[in-house]
Design a protein around this motif. Structure first.
Motif, PDB file in Angstrom:
ATOM      1  N   UNK A  22      20.253  40.324  35.755  1.00 19.82           N
ATOM      2  CA  UNK A  22      21.072  41.307  35.143  1.00 19.82           C
ATOM      3  C   UNK A  22      22.367  42.468  35.709  1.00 19.82           C
ATOM      4  N   UNK A  23      21.653  42.757  36.699  1.00 21.57           N
ATOM      5  CA  UNK A  23      23.194  43.269  38.237  1.00 21.57           C
ATOM      6  C   UNK A  23      23.436  42.495  38.676  1.00 21.57           C
ATOM      7  N   UNK A  24      22.972  41.371  39.098  1.00 22.10           N
ATOM      8  CA  UNK A  24      24.299  40.186  39.642  1.00 22.10           C
ATOM      9  C   UNK A  24      25.251  39.699  38.869  1.00 22.10           C
ATOM     10  N   UNK A  25      25.170  39.367  37.341  1.00 21.31           N
ATOM     11  CA  UNK A  25      25.715  39.971  36.268  1.00 21.31           C
ATOM     12  C   UNK A  25      26.832  40.302  36.329  1.00 21.31           C
ATOM     13  N   UNK A  26      26.188  41.602  35.929  1.00 28.19           N
ATOM     14  CA  UNK A  26      27.302  42.766  36.447  1.00 28.19           C
ATOM     15  C   UNK A  26      28.140  43.312  37.482  1.00 28.19           C
ATOM     16  N   UNK A  27      27.070  42.827  38.888  1.00 29.57           N
ATOM     17  CA  UNK A  27      28.323  42.905  40.128  1.00 29.57           C
ATOM     18  C   UNK A  27      29.545  41.775  40.173  1.00 29.57           C
ATOM     19  N   UNK A  28      29.220  40.589  39.754  1.00 26.82           N
ATOM     20  CA  UNK A  28      29.780  39.110  39.866  1.00 26.82           C
ATOM     21  C   UNK A  28      31.328  39.657  38.769  1.00 26.82           C
ATOM     22  N   UNK A  29      30.995  40.050  37.615  1.00 25.99           N
ATOM     23  CA  UNK A  29      31.741  40.220  36.508  1.00 25.99           C
ATOM     24  C   UNK A  29      32.992  41.186  36.955  1.00 25.99           C
ATOM     25  N   UNK A  30      32.476  42.629  37.683  1.00 27.64           N
ATOM     26  CA  UNK A  30      33.213  43.284  38.155  1.00 27.64           C
ATOM     27  C   UNK A  30      34.224  42.954  38.721  1.00 27.64           C
ATOM     28  N   UNK A  31      33.314  41.829  40.229  1.00 24.11           N
ATOM     29  CA  UNK A  31      34.718  41.367  40.858  1.00 24.11           C
ATOM     30  C   UNK A  31      35.607  40.619  40.341  1.00 24.11           C
ATOM     31  N   UNK A  32      35.271  40.180  39.193  1.00 19.42           N
ATOM     32  CA  UNK A  32      36.277  39.124  38.690  1.00 19.42           C
ATOM     33  C   UNK A  32      37.526  40.367  37.875  1.00 19.42           C
ATOM     34  N   UNK A  33      36.875  41.172  37.838  1.00 17.21           N
ATOM     35  CA  UNK A  33      37.877  41.477  36.875  1.00 17.21           C
ATOM     36  C   UNK A  33      38.504  42.848  37.858  1.00 17.21           C
ATOM     37  N   UNK A  34      37.839  43.028  39.080  1.00 17.17           N
ATOM     38  CA  UNK A  34      38.512  43.525  40.036  1.00 17.17           C
ATOM     39  C   UNK A  34      39.952  42.558  40.445  1.00 17.17           C
ATOM     40  N   UNK A  35      39.650  41.464  40.522  1.00 19.58           N
ATOM     41  CA  UNK A  35      40.681  41.088  40.966  1.00 19.58           C
ATOM     42  C   UNK A  35      41.761  39.995  40.032  1.00 19.58           C
ATOM     43  N   UNK A  36      41.594  40.771  38.710  1.00 23.10           N
ATOM     44  CA  UNK A  36      41.962  40.145  37.509  1.00 23.10           C
ATOM     45  C   UNK A  36      43.189  41.898  37.382  1.00 23.10           C
ATOM     46  N   UNK A  37      42.790  42.599  37.890  1.00 25.44           N
ATOM     47  CA  UNK A  37      43.471  43.927  37.719  1.00 25.44           C
ATOM     48  C   UNK A  37      45.307  43.985  38.490  1.00 25.44           C
ATOM     49  N   UNK A  38      45.809  44.407  37.637  1.00 27.53           N
ATOM     50  CA  UNK A  38      48.084  43.933  37.957  1.00 27.53           C
ATOM     51  C   UNK A  38      48.217  44.350  37.361  1.00 27.53           C
ATOM     52  N   UNK A  39      49.824  44.860  37.076  1.00 26.56           N
ATOM     53  CA  UNK A  39      50.681  45.617  36.336  1.00 26.56           C
ATOM     54  C   UNK A  39      51.232  44.816  35.555  1.00 26.56           C
ATOM     55  N   UNK A  40      50.930  44.644  34.254  1.00 26.23           N
ATOM     56  CA  UNK A  40      50.963  44.153  33.437  1.00 26.23           C
ATOM     57  C   UNK A  40      49.833  43.409  32.152  1.00 26.23           C
ATOM     58  N   UNK A  41      48.947  43.546  33.146  1.00 28.88           N
ATOM     59  CA  UNK A  41      47.649  43.129  32.619  1.00 28.88           C
ATOM     60  C   UNK A  41      47.378  43.663  31.398  1.00 28.88           C
ATOM     61  N   UNK A  42      46.697  43.683  29.890  1.00 30.73           N
ATOM     62  CA  UNK A  42      46.906  44.940  29.371  1.00 30.73           C
ATOM     63  C   UNK A  42      44.719  44.959  30.053  1.00 30.73           C
ATOM     64  N   UNK A  43      43.923  45.748  29.017  1.00 32.59           N
ATOM     65  CA  UNK A  43      42.665  46.245  29.536  1.00 32.59           C
ATOM     66  C   UNK A  43      42.120  45.373  28.127  1.00 32.59           C
ATOM     67  N   UNK A  44      42.687  44.815  26.782  1.00 37.54           N
ATOM     68  CA  UNK A  44      41.743  44.152  26.334  1.00 37.54           C
ATOM     69  C   UNK A  44      41.922  42.716  26.916  1.00 37.54           C
ATOM     70  N   UNK A  45      43.171  42.117  27.526  1.00 40.99           N
ATOM     71  CA  UNK A  45      42.785  40.472  28.396  1.00 40.99           C
ATOM     72  C   UNK A  45      41.623  41.188  29.009  1.00 40.99           C
ATOM     73  N   UNK A  46      41.427  42.002  29.991  1.00 45.20           N
ATOM     74  CA  UNK A  46      40.468  42.337  30.969  1.00 45.20           C
ATOM     75  C   UNK A  46      38.915  42.431  30.437  1.00 45.20           C
ATOM     76  N   UNK A  47      38.413  42.898  28.676  1.00 47.81           N
ATOM     77  CA  UNK A  47      37.596  42.810  27.613  1.00 47.81           C
ATOM     78  C   UNK A  47      37.426  41.341  28.179  1.00 47.81           C
ATOM     79  N   UNK A  48      37.904  40.223  27.450  1.00 48.79           N
ATOM     80  CA  UNK A  48      37.961  39.150  27.407  1.00 48.79           C
ATOM     81  C   UNK A  48      37.186  38.166  28.492  1.00 48.79           C
ATOM     82  N   UNK A  49      38.055  38.386  29.556  1.00 48.45           N
ATOM     83  CA  UNK A  49      37.370  38.248  30.731  1.00 48.45           C
ATOM     84  C   UNK A  49      36.228  38.659  31.243  1.00 48.45           C
ATOM     85  N   UNK A  50      35.935  39.407  30.728  1.00 46.56           N
ATOM     86  CA  UNK A  50      34.383  40.232  31.252  1.00 46.56           C
ATOM     87  C   UNK A  50      33.396  39.990  30.031  1.00 46.56           C
TER      88      UNK A  50
END
Length: 277
Positions: A22-50
């Motif tokens: 479970x921890x690895x799923x969380x860790x990998x998801x957070x790394x994916x989200x970190x790579x998608x944090x940029x100007x213009x992305x919505x927090x809802x879009x980040x939620x869908x990615x997660x």
């Protein structure tokens, strides 16, 4: 040692390996989200990615539906410190966003969070960059203070001491880390302030989520009308950092860190104690 030690859930090695999944799923998801944090992305879009990341790994989002929470992550921006609800808000360069994520594998939970500046970190206010570093370093100081036979207060004291040593910061009142395992929130609470040698005893197999919430100003907070989003009372910005870890007979094992916490714990001179995963 029994399944519960004076009310605390103590895990077997087999159960800890499920928590590591479970921890690895969380860790990998957070790394994916970190790579998608940029100007213009919505927090809802980040939620869908997660949510896609968690479900694609065969896990279930811990947060979605938890006491009615409507999303798979918490996304808190600037003066929002924790429990922000994702939606249509678009991130802007220089924003500070904190993302908290949880996942369940075969009934076992992982929980972690990070804070990051949107866009070029060098373009952000220096005090914001430092705030993020102070918060993350306080998290690792707390984990590094944990020892079998020690007390929860040892973790709390280490978190607080690190923050206080770095300047005049607020440590969010009324919100703490927690035990974790068959539920996302279990006893004991893990405060971010406290005296060493106090609180429940730390034993091998006890899993805890340590999560400093630190602000540039007030330690006091209010909850918005959505009944979730926690903001600083004075409007100062805040950061949030979290990992789930467990104590083994050999040392600390950070279940939500991709390397198990080896790099940071070794740098701090702390025994690293993974099971074979």
């Amino acid at each position: 040692m029994g399944w519960r030690d004076r009310g605390l859930e103590v895990k077997s090695p087999e159960q800890l390996l499920l928590m590591r999944r479970a921890g690895l799923v969380v860790g990998r998801t957070l790394e994916t989200l970190r790579s998608h944090v940029r100007a213009g992305v919505t927090t809802g879009e980040l939620d869908a990615i997660a949510e896609d990341s968690i479900r694609s790994a065969g896990a279930t989002p811990s947060f979605l539906g938890y006491h009615g929470f409507p999303a798979s992550i918490c996304a808190s921006v600037n003066a929002e410190v924790v429990h922000g609800i994702p939606g249509a808000r678009a991130l802007e360069d220089g924003d500070l966003v904190s993302i908290d994520c949880g996942a369940i594998v075969e009934g076992w939970h992982g929980d972690a969070a990070f804070s990051v500046v949107v866009g070029d970190p060098a373009a952000a206010r220096p005090e914001v960059r430092t705030l993020i570093d102070v918060t993350e370093d306080a998290l690792w100081a707390g984990i590094a203070a944990a020892r079998v036979g020690g007390r929860v207060g040892d973790i709390s004291h280490a978190v607080e001491s690190h923050v206080r040593s770095r300047g005049r910061y607020g440590i969010l009142e009324d919100y703490t880390g927690h035990g974790i395992g068959t539920a996302m929130h279990l006893d004991p609470d893990v405060p971010n302030e406290g005296r060493p040698g106090r609180g429940p005893r730390l034993v091998a197999g006890l899993a805890l989520a340590v999560e400093p919430m630190v602000t540039l100003g007030s330690a006091r907070s209010v909850t918005l009308d959505d009944d979730w989003t926690v903001v600083t009372e004075d409007g100062s910005w805040g950061a949030h950092s979290e990992h789930t870890f467990v104590l083994t007979e050999h040392g600390a094992w950070v279940l939500t860190a991709l390397d198990g916490g080896e790099e940071r714990l070794t740098a701090l001179g702390v025994p690293f104690g993974p099971l074979a995963d």
